[in-house]
Design a protein around this motif. Structure first.
Motif, short mmCIF file in Angstrom:
data_model
loop_
_atom_site.label_atom_id
_atom_site.label_comp_id
_atom_site.label_asym_id
_atom_site.label_seq_id
_atom_site.Cartn_x
_atom_site.Cartn_y
_atom_site.Cartn_z
N LYS A 291 -15.33 -67.78 -55.27
CA LYS A 291 -13.92 -67.68 -54.92
C LYS A 291 -13.53 -68.88 -54.08
O LYS A 291 -14.31 -69.36 -53.25
CB LYS A 291 -13.64 -66.38 -54.18
N ALA B 207 -12.02 -61.61 -48.03
CA ALA B 207 -11.48 -61.72 -49.39
C ALA B 207 -12.30 -62.67 -50.24
O ALA B 207 -12.40 -62.50 -51.46
CB ALA B 207 -10.03 -62.20 -49.33
N GLN C 29 -17.42 -55.76 -51.96
CA GLN C 29 -16.10 -55.75 -51.35
C GLN C 29 -15.45 -54.40 -51.63
O GLN C 29 -15.63 -53.82 -52.71
CB GLN C 29 -15.22 -56.86 -51.91
N ASN D 234 -11.72 -52.11 -51.30
CA ASN D 234 -10.28 -52.10 -51.09
C ASN D 234 -9.88 -50.65 -50.84
O ASN D 234 -9.96 -49.82 -51.73
CB ASN D 234 -9.55 -52.66 -52.31
N GLY E 71 -3.40 -48.87 -47.39
CA GLY E 71 -3.39 -50.31 -47.17
C GLY E 71 -3.31 -50.77 -45.74
O GLY E 71 -3.58 -51.93 -45.45
N HIS F 295 -5.42 -57.85 -45.37
CA HIS F 295 -5.11 -59.09 -46.09
C HIS F 295 -3.65 -59.09 -46.50
O HIS F 295 -3.09 -58.06 -46.89
CB HIS F 295 -6.01 -59.21 -47.32
N GLU G 168 -2.19 -60.08 -49.06
CA GLU G 168 -1.93 -59.72 -50.46
C GLU G 168 -2.69 -58.46 -50.88
O GLU G 168 -2.15 -57.63 -51.62
CB GLU G 168 -2.31 -60.87 -51.39
N ASP G 169 -3.91 -58.31 -50.43
CA ASP G 169 -4.79 -57.26 -50.94
C ASP G 169 -4.81 -56.00 -50.08
O ASP G 169 -5.46 -55.02 -50.45
CB ASP G 169 -6.23 -57.79 -51.06
N ILE H 176 -9.07 -54.46 -46.77
CA ILE H 176 -10.27 -54.87 -47.48
C ILE H 176 -11.46 -54.86 -46.52
O ILE H 176 -11.29 -54.88 -45.30
CB ILE H 176 -10.12 -56.27 -48.12
N THR I 9 -15.78 -53.69 -55.52
CA THR I 9 -15.96 -54.90 -56.31
C THR I 9 -17.35 -55.45 -56.02
O THR I 9 -17.70 -55.68 -54.87
CB THR I 9 -14.91 -55.97 -55.94
#
Length: 317
Positions: A147, A177, A230, A232, A236, A262, A264-265, A268, A292
């Protein structure tokens, strides 16, 4: 150490855009001077350091005799030796160990009164470049893909005046991330394979160093007993806490290493779980968390050879 400056989510964006810095008050800078500094470090640690030119940088690990991670070294080669950025919490032990290993080498070791600033922008000054988002050189990455993570650390006297400050919460979320391990993630059993740290911290073709036998055996003949994932979280804005248990159904399978929010995510985390943990959703603090895979269950065992124990049990020679 500042966790944030008012808005950690916006600070993440500014960091990624090269408009902010994070001061790494959790790190110190060691100066190693002497004509054989790089060869000496090369002989004791996990990375190929001997051919670094002044200004080059690399990441190396100090391992125990049984291959477990003890120290992370962010090495910057200089004209007279090297600068080493390392965790402040472990620095006294590292200096003591390095001092005890000098023997006939004329190496001077001192802690510099310098500050470390991390950012995602090229600045003037002595710099360590994080190559975690690059293709491995002389090593292997277990994750399916790298990444993007264009992080750098600078050794400076004062903060960059043209950038805004960001807190450690922002950096933590970005490195989570990216699946990037830190020394704060380890325990007394952590192997570099478990965190996919072979990718930047270990050179698989270099000569003998402390812990090399374990590194080689796990990679070539075995599998890491635990693996990095990872998570999620389904809620949130709920932050997973370091050390919190991770469950598959009602069975504990691992622990949270680091959690972050995060931009955006959402929520996490990085977690270290048993190698045989099933794929699919897990549970953290009674919340469902999608998984993940970073280090896959079949990581390692790259040599198509039976284990030594298999020879013994079968009676074959």
């Amino acid at each position: 150490m500042s966790s944030h400056f008012g808005n950690p989510l916006n600070e993440q964006r500014l960091l990624l855009e090269g408009k902010a810095y994070v001061e790494r008050q959790d790190e110190v800078v060691l100066e190693l001077t002497g004509p054989t500094t790089l060869a000496w470090l090369h002989s004791m640690t996990s990375q190929n350091l001997i051919n670094l030119k002044p200004g080059d940088s690399a990441e190396s690990l100090v391992l125990s005799p049984t291959g477990h991670i003890e120290h992370q070294l962010k090495v910057i080669a200089t004209d007279v030796g090297a600068l080493v950025i390392t965790a402040a919490a472990h620095s006294e032990a590292l200096v003591s160990w390095l001092s005890s290993m000098r023997f006939r080498h004329k190496i001077e070791i001192k802690v510099l009164d310098k500050r470390v600033f991390g950012c995602f922008k090229e600045l003037d000054g002595r710099c360590w470049i994080d190559r975690f988002g690059f293709d491995p050189v002389g090593s292997v990455r277990y994750a399916a893909e790298a990444k993007l993570f264009g992080y750098r650390e600078y050794v400076l006297d004062a903060a960059p005046t043209d950038l805004q400050p960001a807190g450690m919460l922002a950096y933590e979320a970005l490195r989570i991330a990216a699946g990037r391990p830190e020394i704060s993630d380890i325990d007394e059993r952590t192997l570099p394979h478990e965190l996919d740290w072979l990718a930047t911290g270990v050179h698989l073709s270099k000569g003998c160093y402390r812990g090399q036998e374990t590194v080689s055996k796990v990679h070539n003949l075995g599998h890491p007993p635990r693996r990095l994932i990872q998570l999620n979280l389904e809620v949130g804005d709920t932050l997973a806490a370091k050390g919190e248990s991770v469950y598959h159904r009602d069975r504990e399978v691992g622990k949270i290493l680091a959690g972050g929010l995060h931009f955006e995510d959402g929520s996490i985390a990085l977690a270290l779980v048993s190698r045989v943990t099933p794929f699919g959703d897990l549970t953290v603090a009674n919340l469902s968390a999608s998984q993940t895979v970073v280090v896959p269950p079949d990581a390692g065992k790259v040599a198509n050879l039976p284990r030594p124990s298999a020879f013994k049990l079968s009676g074959k020679k």
